[in-house]
Every structure is written in C-alpha cells, then in structure tokens.
Scaffold this motif. Sequence first.
Motif, PDB file in Angstrom:
ATOM      1  N   LYS A  21      57.921  55.547  85.450  1.00 28.84           N
ATOM      2  CA  LYS A  21      57.036  56.708  85.384  1.00 28.84           C
ATOM      3  C   LYS A  21      57.782  57.959  85.831  1.00 28.84           C
ATOM      4  O   LYS A  21      58.677  57.909  86.676  1.00 28.84           O
ATOM      5  N   LEU A  22      57.378  59.085  85.270  1.00 29.09           N
ATOM      6  CA  LEU A  22      57.896  60.381  85.671  1.00 29.09           C
ATOM      7  C   LEU A  22      57.173  60.804  86.943  1.00 29.09           C
ATOM      8  O   LEU A  22      55.943  60.834  86.972  1.00 29.09           O
ATOM      9  N   ALA A  23      57.914  61.103  88.004  1.00 33.04           N
ATOM     10  CA  ALA A  23      57.300  61.498  89.277  1.00 33.04           C
ATOM     11  C   ALA A  23      57.003  62.995  89.293  1.00 33.04           C
ATOM     12  O   ALA A  23      55.889  63.401  89.594  1.00 33.04           O
ATOM     13  N   THR A  24      58.002  63.831  88.972  1.00 36.70           N
ATOM     14  CA  THR A  24      57.798  65.277  88.966  1.00 36.70           C
ATOM     15  C   THR A  24      58.514  65.907  87.780  1.00 36.70           C
ATOM     16  O   THR A  24      59.525  65.400  87.306  1.00 36.70           O
ATOM     17  N   LEU A  25      57.980  67.040  87.340  1.00 44.57           N
ATOM     18  CA  LEU A  25      58.570  67.841  86.280  1.00 44.57           C
ATOM     19  C   LEU A  25      58.494  69.287  86.730  1.00 44.57           C
ATOM     20  O   LEU A  25      57.418  69.779  87.068  1.00 44.57           O
ATOM     21  N   LYS A  26      59.643  69.963  86.793  1.00 51.98           N
ATOM     22  CA  LYS A  26      59.680  71.342  87.298  1.00 51.98           C
ATOM     23  C   LYS A  26      60.340  72.263  86.284  1.00 51.98           C
ATOM     24  O   LYS A  26      61.298  71.897  85.621  1.00 51.98           O
ATOM     25  N   ARG A  27      59.824  73.451  86.206  1.00 54.76           N
ATOM     26  CA  ARG A  27      60.418  74.539  85.416  1.00 54.76           C
ATOM     27  C   ARG A  27      60.636  75.658  86.402  1.00 54.76           C
ATOM     28  O   ARG A  27      59.679  76.178  86.973  1.00 54.76           O
ATOM     29  N   PHE A  28      61.882  76.013  86.648  1.00 54.15           N
ATOM     30  CA  PHE A  28      62.288  76.886  87.745  1.00 54.15           C
ATOM     31  C   PHE A  28      61.817  76.233  89.039  1.00 54.15           C
ATOM     32  O   PHE A  28      62.176  75.098  89.296  1.00 54.15           O
ATOM     33  N   LYS A  29      60.967  76.855  89.846  1.00 53.20           N
ATOM     34  CA  LYS A  29      60.523  76.231  91.098  1.00 53.20           C
ATOM     35  C   LYS A  29      59.083  75.744  91.028  1.00 53.20           C
ATOM     36  O   LYS A  29      58.534  75.275  92.002  1.00 53.20           O
ATOM     37  N   ASP A  30      58.464  75.843  89.847  1.00 54.55           N
ATOM     38  CA  ASP A  30      57.053  75.486  89.702  1.00 54.55           C
ATOM     39  C   ASP A  30      56.891  74.094  89.112  1.00 54.55           C
ATOM     40  O   ASP A  30      57.611  73.712  88.187  1.00 54.55           O
ATOM     41  N   ASP A  31      55.917  73.349  89.639  1.00 56.08           N
ATOM     42  CA  ASP A  31      55.540  72.078  89.010  1.00 56.08           C
ATOM     43  C   ASP A  31      54.803  72.394  87.722  1.00 56.08           C
ATOM     44  O   ASP A  31      53.935  73.257  87.689  1.00 56.08           O
ATOM     45  N   VAL A  32      55.160  71.704  86.652  1.00 53.68           N
ATOM     46  CA  VAL A  32      54.522  71.931  85.356  1.00 53.68           C
ATOM     47  C   VAL A  32      54.106  70.591  84.747  1.00 53.68           C
ATOM     48  O   VAL A  32      54.595  69.538  85.130  1.00 53.68           O
ATOM     49  N   ARG A  33      53.185  70.662  83.776  1.00 50.53           N
ATOM     50  CA  ARG A  33      52.724  69.454  83.097  1.00 50.53           C
ATOM     51  C   ARG A  33      53.585  69.131  81.885  1.00 50.53           C
ATOM     52  O   ARG A  33      53.730  67.975  81.513  1.00 50.53           O
ATOM     53  N   GLU A  34      54.159  70.165  81.247  1.00 48.52           N
ATOM     54  CA  GLU A  34      55.025  69.932  80.093  1.00 48.52           C
ATOM     55  C   GLU A  34      55.998  71.080  79.936  1.00 48.52           C
ATOM     56  O   GLU A  34      55.781  72.174  80.445  1.00 48.52           O
ATOM     57  N   VAL A  35      57.099  70.814  79.226  1.00 53.14           N
ATOM     58  CA  VAL A  35      58.145  71.802  78.972  1.00 53.14           C
ATOM     59  C   VAL A  35      58.458  71.750  77.482  1.00 53.14           C
ATOM     60  O   VAL A  35      58.584  70.669  76.903  1.00 53.14           O
ATOM     61  N   LEU A  36      58.574  72.903  76.860  1.00 55.82           N
ATOM     62  CA  LEU A  36      58.876  72.961  75.428  1.00 55.82           C
ATOM     63  C   LEU A  36      60.280  72.444  75.140  1.00 55.82           C
ATOM     64  O   LEU A  36      61.178  72.545  75.975  1.00 55.82           O
ATOM     65  N   ALA A  37      60.467  71.887  73.970  1.00 55.78           N
ATOM     66  CA  ALA A  37      61.780  71.378  73.563  1.00 55.78           C
ATOM     67  C   ALA A  37      62.816  72.491  73.603  1.00 55.78           C
ATOM     68  O   ALA A  37      62.541  73.628  73.230  1.00 55.78           O
ATOM     69  N   GLY A  38      63.994  72.172  74.099  1.00 58.33           N
ATOM     70  CA  GLY A  38      65.085  73.134  74.157  1.00 58.33           C
ATOM     71  C   GLY A  38      65.133  73.951  75.432  1.00 58.33           C
ATOM     72  O   GLY A  38      66.071  74.707  75.637  1.00 58.33           O
ATOM     73  N   GLN A  39      64.152  73.803  76.318  1.00 56.00           N
ATOM     74  CA  GLN A  39      64.151  74.524  77.584  1.00 56.00           C
ATOM     75  C   GLN A  39      64.653  73.617  78.697  1.00 56.00           C
ATOM     76  O   GLN A  39      64.469  72.402  78.662  1.00 56.00           O
ATOM     77  N   GLU A  40      65.278  74.239  79.709  1.00 54.97           N
ATOM     78  CA  GLU A  40      65.778  73.473  80.841  1.00 54.97           C
ATOM     79  C   GLU A  40      64.643  73.150  81.798  1.00 54.97           C
ATOM     80  O   GLU A  40      63.696  73.917  81.932  1.00 54.97           O
TER      81      GLU A  40
END
Length: 65
Positions: A17-36
């Motif tokens: 299972k995925l525990a955490t997903l972050k975009r910059f310093k924020d927790d997010v639910r999803e990230v678009l393809a091609g973004q870090e």
Amino acid sequence: GANVRLIRDNVVIHEGKLATLKRFKDDVREVLAGQECGMSFESYEDIRKGDVIECYRVETVQRSL
C-alpha cells in the motif's frame, strides 16, 4: 491507500500500500502524470534510482448477462 508495485530489473520487489503522497510539502490525493512527487510505502523503504513504481486500484465489477 492505493496499491503499489515496485519493479527493479523487471522483477517485482515489493507489493503493498501507498503510505503517503506529497507534492512539494503538501499531502495530496493524486499527482498528474509527468509531475514530480514524493511517496512512501507501508513497511518498505528500499527505493533506488531506476526503480519503476506502478500504482493501481483493484475494482470489483458485477458480472452481467
């Protein structure tokens, strides 16, 4: 809560299972393809450069006639 699969040298190293997903310093639910983004897995920490990460969701579909 998505399922993840870690592949190294065309061999599945870990499934869980995925525990955490972050975009910059924020927790997010999803990230678009091609973004870090940053991610961590439940009960696994050995991620290396060149690893392939697959995220997937298992769905139950009612069979129809």
